[in-house]
Design an enzyme around this catalytic site. Structure first.
Site, PDB file in Angstrom:
ATOM      1  N   LYS A   1      22.840  29.330   4.890  1.00 33.96           N
ATOM      2  CA  LYS A   1      23.726  28.323   4.302  1.00 33.96           C
ATOM      3  C   LYS A   1      23.810  28.430   2.769  1.00 33.96           C
ATOM      4  O   LYS A   1      24.919  28.293   2.211  1.00 33.96           O
ATOM      5  CB  LYS A   1      23.272  26.916   4.709  1.00 33.96           C
ATOM      6  CG  LYS A   1      24.303  25.822   4.407  1.00 33.96           C
ATOM      7  CD  LYS A   1      25.606  26.054   5.160  1.00 33.96           C
ATOM      8  CE  LYS A   1      25.429  25.762   6.651  1.00 33.96           C
ATOM      9  NZ  LYS A   1      26.707  25.887   7.391  1.00 33.96           N
TER      10      LYS A   1
ATOM     11  N   GLY B   1       4.915  41.884 -31.851  1.00 34.16           N
ATOM     12  CA  GLY B   1       5.212  40.456 -31.879  1.00 34.16           C
ATOM     13  C   GLY B   1       5.439  39.979 -33.298  1.00 34.16           C
ATOM     14  O   GLY B   1       5.545  40.777 -34.236  1.00 34.16           O
TER      15      GLY B   1
ATOM     16  N   CYS C   1       4.034  48.462 -33.514  1.00 39.05           N
ATOM     17  CA  CYS C   1       4.686  47.569 -34.475  1.00 39.05           C
ATOM     18  C   CYS C   1       3.652  46.642 -35.122  1.00 39.05           C
ATOM     19  O   CYS C   1       2.844  47.093 -35.918  1.00 39.05           O
ATOM     20  CB  CYS C   1       5.817  46.801 -33.792  1.00 39.05           C
ATOM     21  SG  CYS C   1       6.977  46.048 -34.948  1.00 39.05           S
TER      22      CYS C   1
ATOM     23  N   HIS D   1       8.857  51.436 -31.769  1.00 37.78           N
ATOM     24  CA  HIS D   1       8.652  51.011 -30.380  1.00 37.78           C
ATOM     25  C   HIS D   1       8.950  52.173 -29.432  1.00 37.78           C
ATOM     26  O   HIS D   1      10.081  52.322 -28.943  1.00 37.78           O
ATOM     27  CB  HIS D   1       9.577  49.845 -30.041  1.00 37.78           C
ATOM     28  CG  HIS D   1       9.213  48.552 -30.700  1.00 37.78           C
ATOM     29  ND1 HIS D   1       8.557  47.542 -30.042  1.00 37.78           N
ATOM     30  CD2 HIS D   1       9.409  48.114 -31.975  1.00 37.78           C
ATOM     31  CE1 HIS D   1       8.362  46.527 -30.872  1.00 37.78           C
ATOM     32  NE2 HIS D   1       8.876  46.854 -32.061  1.00 37.78           N
TER      33      HIS D   1
ATOM     34  N   GLU E   1       8.271  52.517 -26.409  1.00 38.65           N
ATOM     35  CA  GLU E   1       8.566  52.066 -25.038  1.00 38.65           C
ATOM     36  C   GLU E   1      10.054  51.965 -24.766  1.00 38.65           C
ATOM     37  O   GLU E   1      10.495  52.093 -23.609  1.00 38.65           O
ATOM     38  CB  GLU E   1       7.891  50.716 -24.761  1.00 38.65           C
ATOM     39  CG  GLU E   1       8.445  49.516 -25.511  1.00 38.65           C
ATOM     40  CD  GLU E   1       7.826  49.291 -26.886  1.00 38.65           C
ATOM     41  OE1 GLU E   1       7.968  48.170 -27.422  1.00 38.65           O
ATOM     42  OE2 GLU E   1       7.226  50.239 -27.430  1.00 38.65           O
TER      43      GLU E   1
END
Length: 546
Positions: free
Chosen positions: A193, A358, A385, A511, A513
């Protein structure tokens, strides 16, 4: 490709968010790419922020960065990891960008005094951005993921634009709707549904989906698939299920087994041809499933309760482990909880440690404690970083003897500003899109561990930061074997630090990644995992060096 008509695929979602529209879009793109088609994917987000660059990770997860310096939705990371093709600013559009463009045109007088309305001006701008990638002539398929859920008020302009494009593009357009089929344990059955209501909401805005993808925790029966097709006005062979799988990288094969790629091609009047072998993809999955030796990695950060905040790092680690014939055992450690009293308990049995990127001071002291431990106990460590900046601060305090060493981000009156605001940032007043963003060149020292890992002295990686290592302290660091091994050739900014005599103690301002994909894993993560894997159980608790 030049001269061929671009086909457009739209992926919408219903019932609840976080069903995996991005993974489905990326999987479809992978299947079409495996058949030889040129493909790109874009994400349209209905929030009013111009981009996710100023959003807290708790609000939005990871902020992904493209080569051209655009701060983007994390789904662009999935697109790149699956397709092995870079995305750009054009691949991620928000409501904020759309309205910003329209208002700018209005201020310039482009609309010649007309009243600016959602229809046609906002929807026309959405349509223009949808077709922008296709008009370049580089892609045979443009897949557009519409963020949010059908029924959200924020999504209505985007859905209206899709409705119009479906009429305009006719057979060159396919709409795929991803929805949820929950299992009610008390009743002992799946319920369709919610899917029926979701499709009905889509139909109410004038869109009839061509294909339904049913997200479910376990396999659905043929009777359920037939029922959904009958109630939702789609062909029976156009109802596909996306079952929970051990890894997201199995989703393309799951969809291919249900002939979704063949179905899509027939919907746009193309002959499917032979089934693709996807040899590299299958090799990756085979290595992942057959790996037995576990590598224990700790990720130290302040958003660890929200794994999406470090999504690209997670995936880069998984890829590197797979290609090193190892099984990733990843532990997330809240940096605020680490202190001198418990650091050994948390890190002694780790094969490697990553100090996460961060912003802000929260959790910094815990990162410094962790770094002192890994540095003095020969535990392979990668700082990314802010992680590199913390490496420099810890070293300055505990080796160079600068007790007040810090970053001016945290203490702007320190006598030893080991990390400082970049000169180009000192006149910046706006927060959004104003950092050092995108891909930059880096020259590596020929005799460095980093150059050996990359196999070259010239690399290019992506950045997202405002602060840099203060080169005034280079000499002091070098005297104690913590040396700068990476430098931007144009600006002289220090991009990488490396501790000589340590198995692996490397910090990078960039970075790595972001560029790691399934068929092209990051060399730096590959090198990190190689050293971590080699770390034997018997050497996990060596005597401290100092």
């Amino acid at each position: 490709m030049k001269g061929k008509e671009t086909k457009y695929i739209f992926v919408t979602g219903g019932v609840v968010s976080s069903l995996g529209k991005g993974i489905v879009a990326a999987s479809i793109g992978k299947l079409l790419q495996a058949r030889g088609y040129s493909v790109t994917i874009q994400k349209f987000d209905p929030y009013i922020n111009v981009d996710p660059g100023t959003l807290n990770p708790y609000e939005h997860g990871e902020c992904y960065v493209t080569n051209d310096g655009h701060e983007a939705d994390l789904d662009l990371g999935h697109y790149e990891r699956f397709l092995n093709n870079p995305t750009s600013r054009a691949n991620n559009i928000t409501t904020g960008r759309i309205y910003q463009n329209v208002i700018r045109k209005e201020r310039l007088g482009d609309y010649l005094g007309k009243t600016i309305q959602v229809i046609p001006h906002i929807t026309d701008e959405i349509k223009r951005n949808v077709k922008l990638l296709g008009q370049r002539g580089d892609y045979e398929f443009v897949i557009t993921e519409i963020g949010g859920v059908v029924g959200d008020i924020e999504s209505l302009p985007f859905l209206e634009a899709v409705r119009q494009l479906k009429w305009e593009l006719k057979s060159k357009c396919v709409v795929i709707h991803l929805t949820y089929v929950p299992y009610i344990k008390a009743a002992g059955e799946f319920k369709t549904k919610p899917t029926q209501h979701s499709v009905k909401q889509l139909q109410q805005v004038g869109i009839q989906p061509d294909i339904l993808v049913l997200r479910t925790e376990s396999r659905l029966s043929e009777n359920i698939l037939e029922k959904v097709a009958r109630f939702c006005n789609v062909d029976e062979d156009s109802v596909v299920q996306s079952i929970d799988m051990p890894t997201i990288y199995e989703i393309p094969l799951l969809l291919m087994d249900q002939k979704m790629d063949e179905l899509l091609l027939r919907k746009v009047n193309l002959e499917p041809g032979e089934k693709p072998k996807m040899e590299k993809w299958n090799t990756f999955l085979s290595k992942m499933h057959n790996a037995t030796k576990e590598v224990h990695i700790a990720l130290v950060g302040k958003y660890v309760e929200l794994h999406d905040a470090y999504k690209s790092i997670d995936e880069a680690l998984l890829q590197a482990c797979t290609y090193n014939d190892a099984k990733l055992n990843l532990t997330f450690l809240q940096s605020e909880d680490i202190n001198e009293g418990n650091v050994a308990e948390k890190l002694a049995n780790m094969d490697g440690v990553i100090i996460a990127p961060g912003f802000g001071q929260r959790g910094i002291e815990g990162k410094l404690v962790a770094l002192r431990y890994t540095r003095t106990h020969s535990i392979p460590t990668l700082g990314i970083c802010l992680g590199m900046q913390c490496m420099a601060i810890e070293f300055a305090r505990n080796v160079l003897g600068y007790a007040d060493a810090n970053s001016t981000e945290f203490n702007d009156t320190t006598a030893h500003p080991i990390v400082d605001l970049m000169d180009e940032q000192k006149s910046v007043t706006e927060m959004g899109g104003s950092m050092r963003l995108g891909a930059y060149k880096c020259t590596l020292a020929p005799d460095s561990q980093l150059a050996a890992i990359y196999g070259t002295t010239h690399i290019e990686e992506r950045h997202r930061h405002r602060y840099e290592f203060n080169s005034a302290f280079l000499g002091d660091f070098a005297k104690h074997n913590f040396v700068a091994v990476g430098e931007n050739p144009d600006t002289g900014l220090i991009e990488a630090l490396e501790l000589k005599g340590h198995p692996f103690f490397i910090g990078v301002q960039f970075h790595p990644e972001y560029k790691s994909t399934i068929v092209s894993p990051s060399p730096l993560f590959m090198g990190f995992i190689k050293v971590a894997k080699a770390r034997s159980t018997s050497s996990k608790s060596p005597e401290s060096k100092a």
